[in-house]
Design a protein around this motif. Structure first.
Motif, short mmCIF file in Angstrom:
data_model
loop_
_atom_site.label_atom_id
_atom_site.label_comp_id
_atom_site.label_asym_id
_atom_site.label_seq_id
_atom_site.Cartn_x
_atom_site.Cartn_y
_atom_site.Cartn_z
N HIS A 52 101.07 31.82 7.14
CA HIS A 52 101.37 30.42 7.46
C HIS A 52 100.29 29.48 6.96
CE1 HIS A 52 104.72 31.73 9.93
NE2 HIS A 52 103.91 32.62 10.52
N LEU A 53 99.59 29.88 5.90
CA LEU A 53 98.55 29.03 5.33
C LEU A 53 99.17 27.86 4.59
CD1 LEU A 53 96.21 31.79 3.85
CD2 LEU A 53 95.77 30.40 5.89
N PRO A 54 98.44 26.76 4.44
CA PRO A 54 98.94 25.64 3.63
C PRO A 54 99.17 26.10 2.18
CG PRO A 54 97.03 24.97 4.92
CD PRO A 54 97.15 26.45 5.07
N TYR A 55 100.00 25.33 1.48
CA TYR A 55 100.36 25.71 0.10
C TYR A 55 99.14 25.82 -0.80
CZ TYR A 55 102.41 25.44 -4.55
OH TYR A 55 102.74 25.68 -5.85
N VAL A 56 98.23 24.86 -0.72
CA VAL A 56 97.03 24.87 -1.57
C VAL A 56 96.18 26.09 -1.26
CG1 VAL A 56 94.91 23.66 -2.17
CG2 VAL A 56 97.03 22.37 -1.81
N ALA A 57 96.08 26.45 0.02
CA ALA A 57 95.30 27.63 0.41
C ALA A 57 95.93 28.91 -0.12
CB ALA A 57 95.17 27.68 1.93
N LYS A 58 97.26 28.95 -0.08
CA LYS A 58 97.94 30.13 -0.62
C LYS A 58 97.66 30.28 -2.11
CE LYS A 58 101.84 30.36 2.62
NZ LYS A 58 103.31 30.34 2.75
N VAL A 59 97.75 29.16 -2.84
CA VAL A 59 97.48 29.22 -4.29
C VAL A 59 96.06 29.67 -4.56
CG1 VAL A 59 97.29 27.84 -6.39
CG2 VAL A 59 99.21 27.49 -4.85
N LEU A 60 95.11 29.13 -3.75
CA LEU A 60 93.71 29.49 -3.94
C LEU A 60 93.47 30.97 -3.64
CD1 LEU A 60 90.88 28.50 -4.59
CD2 LEU A 60 90.57 27.92 -2.17
N VAL A 61 94.05 31.45 -2.56
CA VAL A 61 93.89 32.87 -2.20
C VAL A 61 94.51 33.77 -3.26
CG1 VAL A 61 94.57 34.64 -0.55
CG2 VAL A 61 93.73 32.44 0.26
N LEU A 62 95.71 33.41 -3.72
CA LEU A 62 96.38 34.21 -4.76
C LEU A 62 95.55 34.25 -6.04
CD1 LEU A 62 100.12 33.14 -4.35
CD2 LEU A 62 99.14 35.40 -3.94
N THR A 63 95.00 33.10 -6.43
CA THR A 63 94.22 33.03 -7.67
C THR A 63 92.96 33.88 -7.58
OG1 THR A 63 95.03 30.78 -8.07
CG2 THR A 63 93.08 31.49 -9.29
#
Length: 278
Positions: A52-63
């Protein structure tokens, strides 16, 4: 027991100094990285998307996760797991070089009796050796057979010596040669001249090989026969006259001239004064 990485076929390619493998083909390396990275990427995405992380956090974690996994897991795993496939072209080339035929000269003494040459040739054939030429000389205690051999690349001098021994040969010698051993008369004469330059005592055998003739013993040479040009005598001051015979095939003037020039070369070299070091 699981074999170590050093015992795998691909480990044959590793450098003996630094232990590194050669660079694999780019296309194979790309496919190997994709094969390893794709499952990791899918797994990371599936885990992060469910959070349930924010979208920007998800992108950062994935990257960050994908970058770390690719650098520290994917490429090393691909190099380790798919090593044999990555380096298959280099291994294939190495094996082709290892089995490529190599040319050898061989010399062995056989008993002067029926079947002795056949036993020697069969022993060589069992090892995969192809006999390209053979020359026979009578010597005290038997016959000296000289071969030009085409052998698989994995066979070395020791294996050829063992084959000659198994075939009944004694006092055997084997050394590498080149295609010059099968060359034309002029080129062959030059090759034999280099051989005599290294060892002047090789003159009788070298001339016999050049002329495809047999060396007569002094007793045989003393017998006066009408030879119709099939005998050739080469006078040498240091060795005495050497007589060659080639029944049914008279010697040509060119062959006689080449043989005499080789004899002169051997005599010059045999009597050349040693050069003292300055």
């Amino acid at each position: 027991m699981k074999p170590s990485a050093r015992n795998t076929p691909a480990a044959e390619l590793s450098c003996e100094v630094c232990g590194l493998m050669p660079e694999p083909p780019k296309a194979r390396l790309t496919l190997a990285n994709v094969a390893v990275m794709l499952p990791i990427e899918l797994l990371v995405h599936a885990m992060v998307v469910e959070t349930h992380l924010p979208y920007v956090a998800k992108v950062l974690v994935l990257t960050l996760t994908a970058t770390v996994l690719v650098i520290w897991v994917a490429e090393p795993s691909a190099a380790r797991m798919l090593r044999g496939w990555l380096h298959a072209p280099a291994l294939s080339h190495r094996r082709k070089l290892g089995t490529a035929p190599a040319l050898w000269r061989a010399r062995t003494v056989l008993r002067d009796e029926p079947g002795s040459l056949q036993r020697a040739t069969q022993a060589l054939a069992r090892t995969g050796v192809n006999i390209l030429s053979i020359h026979v000389h009578l010597v005290p205690g038997g016959v000296l057979d000289e071969f030009v051999l085409s052998a698989p690349g994995y066979l070395g001098e020791r294996a050829l010596m063992d084959a000659l021994h198994d075939g009944g040969g004694t006092r055997s010698h084997v050394w590498p040669t080149t295609a010059l051993a099968m060359a034309d008369g002029q080129t062959k004469a030059l090759s034999l001249a280099a051989r005599i330059a290294d060892a002047p005592d090789e003159l009788p055998l070298a001339v016999a090989e050049l002329l495809r003739a047999r060396i007569l013993t002094p007793g045989e040479a003393a017998l006066e026969k009408h030879d119709a040009g099939t005998r050739l005598k080469i006078p040498t001051a240091w060795h005495g006259p050497i007589t060659f015979v080639r029944p049914g095939e008279p010697f040509t003037p060119a062959e006689s001239a080449r043989a005499h020039r080789l004899a002169e070369l051997a005599e010059i070299l045999a009597h050349r004064p040693a050069v003292s070091p300055s």
